[in-house]
Design a protein around this motif. Structure first.
Motif, mmCIF file in Angstrom:
data_model
loop_
_atom_site.group_PDB
_atom_site.id
_atom_site.type_symbol
_atom_site.label_atom_id
_atom_site.label_comp_id
_atom_site.label_asym_id
_atom_site.label_seq_id
_atom_site.Cartn_x
_atom_site.Cartn_y
_atom_site.Cartn_z
ATOM 1 N N HIS A 113 0.805 -1.210 0.000
ATOM 2 C CA HIS A 113 0.000 0.000 0.000
ATOM 3 C C HIS A 113 0.842 1.265 0.000
ATOM 4 C CE1 HIS A 113 -1.453 3.131 2.870
ATOM 5 N NE2 HIS A 113 -2.256 3.310 1.857
ATOM 6 N N GLY A 114 0.373 2.289 -0.708
ATOM 7 C CA GLY A 114 1.050 3.577 -0.699
ATOM 8 C C GLY A 114 0.292 4.578 -1.541
ATOM 9 N N SER A 115 0.781 5.797 -1.541
ATOM 10 C CA SER A 115 0.169 6.839 -2.354
ATOM 11 C C SER A 115 0.386 6.537 -3.830
ATOM 12 C CB SER A 115 0.807 8.183 -2.013
ATOM 13 O OG SER A 115 0.727 9.062 -3.102
ATOM 14 N N PRO A 116 -0.564 6.896 -4.689
ATOM 15 C CA PRO A 116 -0.361 6.638 -6.120
ATOM 16 C C PRO A 116 0.812 7.435 -6.679
ATOM 17 C CG PRO A 116 -2.509 7.656 -5.722
ATOM 18 C CD PRO A 116 -1.856 7.507 -4.397
ATOM 19 N N ALA A 117 1.249 8.464 -5.962
ATOM 20 C CA ALA A 117 2.380 9.258 -6.442
ATOM 21 C C ALA A 117 3.718 8.573 -6.179
ATOM 22 C CB ALA A 117 2.372 10.629 -5.771
ATOM 23 N N SER A 118 3.687 7.518 -5.390
ATOM 24 C CA SER A 118 4.946 6.846 -5.060
ATOM 25 C C SER A 118 5.555 6.229 -6.313
ATOM 26 C CB SER A 118 4.679 5.762 -4.021
ATOM 27 O OG SER A 118 5.522 4.667 -4.208
ATOM 28 N N ARG A 119 6.834 6.521 -6.517
ATOM 29 C CA ARG A 119 7.508 6.009 -7.707
ATOM 30 C C ARG A 119 7.494 4.488 -7.744
ATOM 31 N NH1 ARG A 119 13.779 6.558 -9.056
ATOM 32 N NH2 ARG A 119 13.808 6.564 -6.796
ATOM 33 N N LEU A 120 7.694 3.872 -6.580
ATOM 34 C CA LEU A 120 7.735 2.415 -6.552
ATOM 35 C C LEU A 120 6.403 1.835 -7.000
ATOM 36 C CD1 LEU A 120 9.490 -0.049 -5.643
ATOM 37 C CD2 LEU A 120 8.150 -0.038 -3.574
ATOM 38 N N LEU A 121 5.311 2.369 -6.460
ATOM 39 C CA LEU A 121 4.008 1.818 -6.803
ATOM 40 C C LEU A 121 3.664 2.110 -8.261
ATOM 41 C CD1 LEU A 121 2.180 2.650 -3.484
ATOM 42 C CD2 LEU A 121 2.558 0.375 -4.403
ATOM 43 N N ARG A 122 4.070 3.282 -8.757
ATOM 44 C CA ARG A 122 3.806 3.578 -10.163
ATOM 45 C C ARG A 122 4.546 2.622 -11.074
ATOM 46 N NH1 ARG A 122 5.957 8.437 -11.568
ATOM 47 N NH2 ARG A 122 6.569 8.889 -9.429
ATOM 48 N N THR A 123 5.792 2.337 -10.726
ATOM 49 C CA THR A 123 6.582 1.429 -11.554
ATOM 50 C C THR A 123 5.995 0.027 -11.501
ATOM 51 O OG1 THR A 123 8.503 2.748 -10.941
ATOM 52 C CG2 THR A 123 8.926 0.654 -12.031
ATOM 53 N N ALA A 124 5.650 -0.408 -10.294
ATOM 54 C CA ALA A 124 5.130 -1.758 -10.138
ATOM 55 C C ALA A 124 3.781 -1.917 -10.834
ATOM 56 C CB ALA A 124 5.005 -2.094 -8.651
ATOM 57 N N LYS A 125 3.014 -0.838 -10.890
ATOM 58 C CA LYS A 125 1.701 -0.899 -11.557
ATOM 59 C C LYS A 125 1.824 -1.301 -13.009
ATOM 60 C CE LYS A 125 -1.475 2.401 -11.227
ATOM 61 N NZ LYS A 125 -2.133 3.688 -10.881
ATOM 62 N N LYS A 126 2.926 -0.869 -13.609
ATOM 63 C CA LYS A 126 3.127 -1.210 -15.023
ATOM 64 C C LYS A 126 3.483 -2.685 -15.189
ATOM 65 C CE LYS A 126 5.306 3.182 -15.686
ATOM 66 N NZ LYS A 126 6.684 3.654 -15.829
ATOM 67 N N GLY A 127 3.582 -3.401 -14.103
ATOM 68 C CA GLY A 127 3.840 -4.829 -14.214
ATOM 69 C C GLY A 127 5.277 -5.206 -13.904
ATOM 70 N N ALA A 128 6.028 -4.320 -13.314
ATOM 71 C CA ALA A 128 7.410 -4.652 -12.966
ATOM 72 C C ALA A 128 7.431 -5.760 -11.916
ATOM 73 C CB ALA A 128 8.118 -3.409 -12.424
ATOM 74 N N GLU A 129 8.449 -6.570 -11.975
ATOM 75 C CA GLU A 129 8.603 -7.599 -10.949
ATOM 76 C C GLU A 129 9.090 -6.971 -9.652
ATOM 77 O OE1 GLU A 129 9.429 -11.594 -11.350
ATOM 78 O OE2 GLU A 129 10.362 -11.316 -13.297
ATOM 79 N N VAL A 130 8.619 -7.517 -8.534
ATOM 80 C CA VAL A 130 9.069 -7.031 -7.231
ATOM 81 C C VAL A 130 9.639 -8.192 -6.415
ATOM 82 C CG1 VAL A 130 7.395 -5.132 -7.155
ATOM 83 C CG2 VAL A 130 6.811 -7.345 -6.136
ATOM 84 N N CYS A 131 10.409 -7.846 -5.412
ATOM 85 C CA CYS A 131 10.887 -8.809 -4.416
ATOM 86 C C CYS A 131 10.567 -8.201 -3.056
ATOM 87 C CB CYS A 131 12.381 -9.046 -4.555
ATOM 88 S SG CYS A 131 13.031 -10.174 -3.306
ATOM 89 N N VAL A 132 9.726 -8.891 -2.281
ATOM 90 C CA VAL A 132 9.283 -8.388 -0.978
ATOM 91 C C VAL A 132 9.939 -9.234 0.107
ATOM 92 C CG1 VAL A 132 7.288 -7.948 0.507
ATOM 93 C CG2 VAL A 132 7.075 -7.705 -1.993
ATOM 94 N N THR A 133 10.726 -8.592 0.961
ATOM 95 C CA THR A 133 11.449 -9.323 2.003
ATOM 96 C C THR A 133 11.040 -8.817 3.381
ATOM 97 O OG1 THR A 133 13.313 -9.698 0.515
ATOM 98 C CG2 THR A 133 13.754 -9.908 2.872
ATOM 99 N N VAL A 134 10.673 -9.742 4.251
ATOM 100 C CA VAL A 134 10.304 -9.422 5.637
ATOM 101 C C VAL A 134 11.266 -10.180 6.544
ATOM 102 C CG1 VAL A 134 8.513 -9.622 7.417
ATOM 103 C CG2 VAL A 134 7.882 -9.054 5.049
ATOM 104 N N THR A 135 11.973 -9.447 7.408
ATOM 105 C CA THR A 135 12.987 -10.063 8.267
ATOM 106 C C THR A 135 12.678 -9.788 9.731
ATOM 107 O OG1 THR A 135 14.630 -9.663 6.535
ATOM 108 C CG2 THR A 135 15.471 -10.244 8.720
ATOM 109 N N LEU A 136 12.662 -10.834 10.535
ATOM 110 C CA LEU A 136 12.495 -10.704 11.987
ATOM 111 C C LEU A 136 13.803 -11.103 12.644
ATOM 112 C CD1 LEU A 136 9.031 -12.495 12.246
ATOM 113 C CD2 LEU A 136 9.477 -10.043 12.010
#
Lengths: 227, 227
Positions: free
Chosen positions: B65-88
Motif C-alpha cells: 500500500h502507498g500513495s499513487p504518487a509513489s515512484r515504486l508503486l507507479r513502476t510496479a503498476k506497469k507490471g514490474a517484478e518485485v521482491c518483498v522481504t520481511v525479516t524478523l
C-alpha cells in the motif's frame, strides 16, 4: 546525492544532513540489500532480489559481508549495482481514519556499485568493523581472524556517494473534519527489546562481560525501561 | 517455490513450511520491497531500488500500500517484478571468533509481479487488512474509509506463489580448536520493545483503548518483560 535518489513524493520527509544519515547507518543492525539478478548474463529474466545482510559504515564507505558462495555477493562482485536500505522503526502512528495511519521511522537508502575488497589489511579492518558495529567492543574480546578465514570471506565496499534519508516523526495528521471522531489517536513508541544474554553451554558460569551487558544500552534499545 | 527462490547456500536454513512463512509475514511490521527502476523505459540505467512499505497477508496474497504518487508503486503498476522481504531479528549470535558471529533471524522472500487492485470492494478490504495487520482491532475503532480516499490510494497485490524462508536458530557454532578460547559466547535475544502509548493532543484524557494497550502483547514484543 544525485537526481535519482532525490525524494519525489514527500519532500519534507527528506533529510540531507550527513550526520543524520551516518547515525541511522550506525544504529541499524541489518541492511536490506537489493540487486538485479538474472537478465542477459543469467539464465532467467532480470528480477530484483532483496536479502538481509550484516554491514558496517567506515567514514563514507559501507562494507557488506558474507560467504563467497552467496549468490548476492557473487553477483555484486561482477560490478552489479546494489541498493542498500536500513530502516529504523520508531513508532506506530494511529490516526482517526484508517488511511492516515502511518509509522514514524528513519530510513537510509544507499545506491551504487559495490566492489570486492581485495587488499588483505582493508579486508581484516572491514570485518572487524562489521563485528564491532553489531557489538561494540567485541573484536577486542575474541581471537584475531586467521588468514585462511579472511581468504574464505567476501567483503564488498560501497561508497556513500549516492544516498538519501527519509524520516517521519510526530503525531498523526488527520483531516480537519475528523478531529471530532470518537477514536483514540496517538503513537505507540517502538524500540529494540534486549533479553538477558544466554550463555553457550561451554561458556558455563563465566560472568557476562561488560561489552555484552552494555549492548542493551545502545541507541534505540530498551531493557526493562521505557522505549 | 520455483528454482530461482530455492536457497543455494545453506540448505539447512531453508524452510518450506507454508504455516511458518505465513507466521513471519503476519508478525512482521515492515516489508522491504525491491524493484528494478530506470532501464529502457526510464531515463537512466536499470538499477535496483529497495524501500520499506506497509503490507498485509490475506491467505496466499500479499497486499502492498502507498500513495499513487509513489515512484515504486507507479513502476510496479506497469507490471514490474518485485521482491518483498520481511525479516524478523531474534538474537545476536556471539561466537568465539569474529567470523563465526551471526544473527538468529527469520526471513521470508516473496518474488513475483505485483498488479494493481482495481475492484473497489477488494481494495477497501485490502486497506482494512493492512491497518488490522499492523494494529489488530483498529479498523473497528475508526470511521470507514471514504470513497474519495480509496480512489486516491494505490493497492498492489502479489501472489505468494514464489516464496522462500530462511531461518537461523540456536547457539553459536565455533571451530573445534576455538572451544578453549577465553571468550564469552552465547546469544543476546532481541525483540520489539513497546513504549507507553502517547495520546495525541486532541485525544486528551481519553483512556487508552484495549486494542492499543494489547498491541504490546503481540508476537515478538516485550513491554517491561523478558524478550
Amino acid at each position: 546525492m544525485t537526481e535519482r535518489t532525490e525524494l519525489r513524493r514527500i519532500p519534507d520527509r527528506s533529510v540531507t544532513d550527513r550526520d543524520a544519515i551516518h547515525a541511522v547507518l550506525d544504529e541499524g543492525l541489518l541492511a536490506h540489500v537489493g540487486l538485479i539478478a538474472g537478465g542477459p548474463a543469467g539464465g532467467d529474466a532480470a528480477h530484483p532480489v532483496v536479502i538481509p545482510m550484516l554491514y558496517a559504515r567506515d567514514g563514507e564507505r559501507l562494507y557488506l559481508h558474507g560467504s563467497p558462495a552467496s549468490r548476492l555477493l557473487r553477483t555484486a562482485k561482477k560490478g552489479a549495482e546494489v541498493c542498500v536500505t536500513v530502516t529504523l522503526l520508531d513508532a506506530l502512528v494511529l490516526a482517526r481514519s484508517g488511511l492516515h495511519h502511518s509509522m514514524n521511522y528513519r530510513s537510509v537508502v544507499v545506491m551504487g556499485t559495490a566492489v570486492e575488497v581485495t587488499d588483505a589489511d582493508e579486508k581484516v579492518a572491514a570485518l572487524d568493523r562489521i563485528v564491532d558495529h553489531t557489538i561494540p567492543g567485541r573484536v577486542a574480546a575474541v581471537r584475531p581472524a586467521r588468514e585462511s578465514e579472511v581468504r574464505a570471506t567476501t567483503v564488498l565496499v560501497l561508497p556513500l556517494d549516492e544516498c538519501s534519508m527519509k524520516v517521519r516523526t510526530g503525531p498523526p495528521i488527520d483531516d480537519d473534519e475528523d478531529m471530532d471522531e470518537d477514536a483514540w489517536a496517538g503513537l505507540i513508541p517502538i524500540g529494540v527489546a534486549v533479553g538477558e544474554p544466554v550463555p553457550d553451554d561451554d561458556t558455563g558460569d563465566d560472568p557476562v562481560p561488560d561489552h555484552v551487558a552494555d549492548w542493551a544500552r545502545g541507541p534505540g534499545r530498551a531493557n526493562g525501561r521505557a522505549v
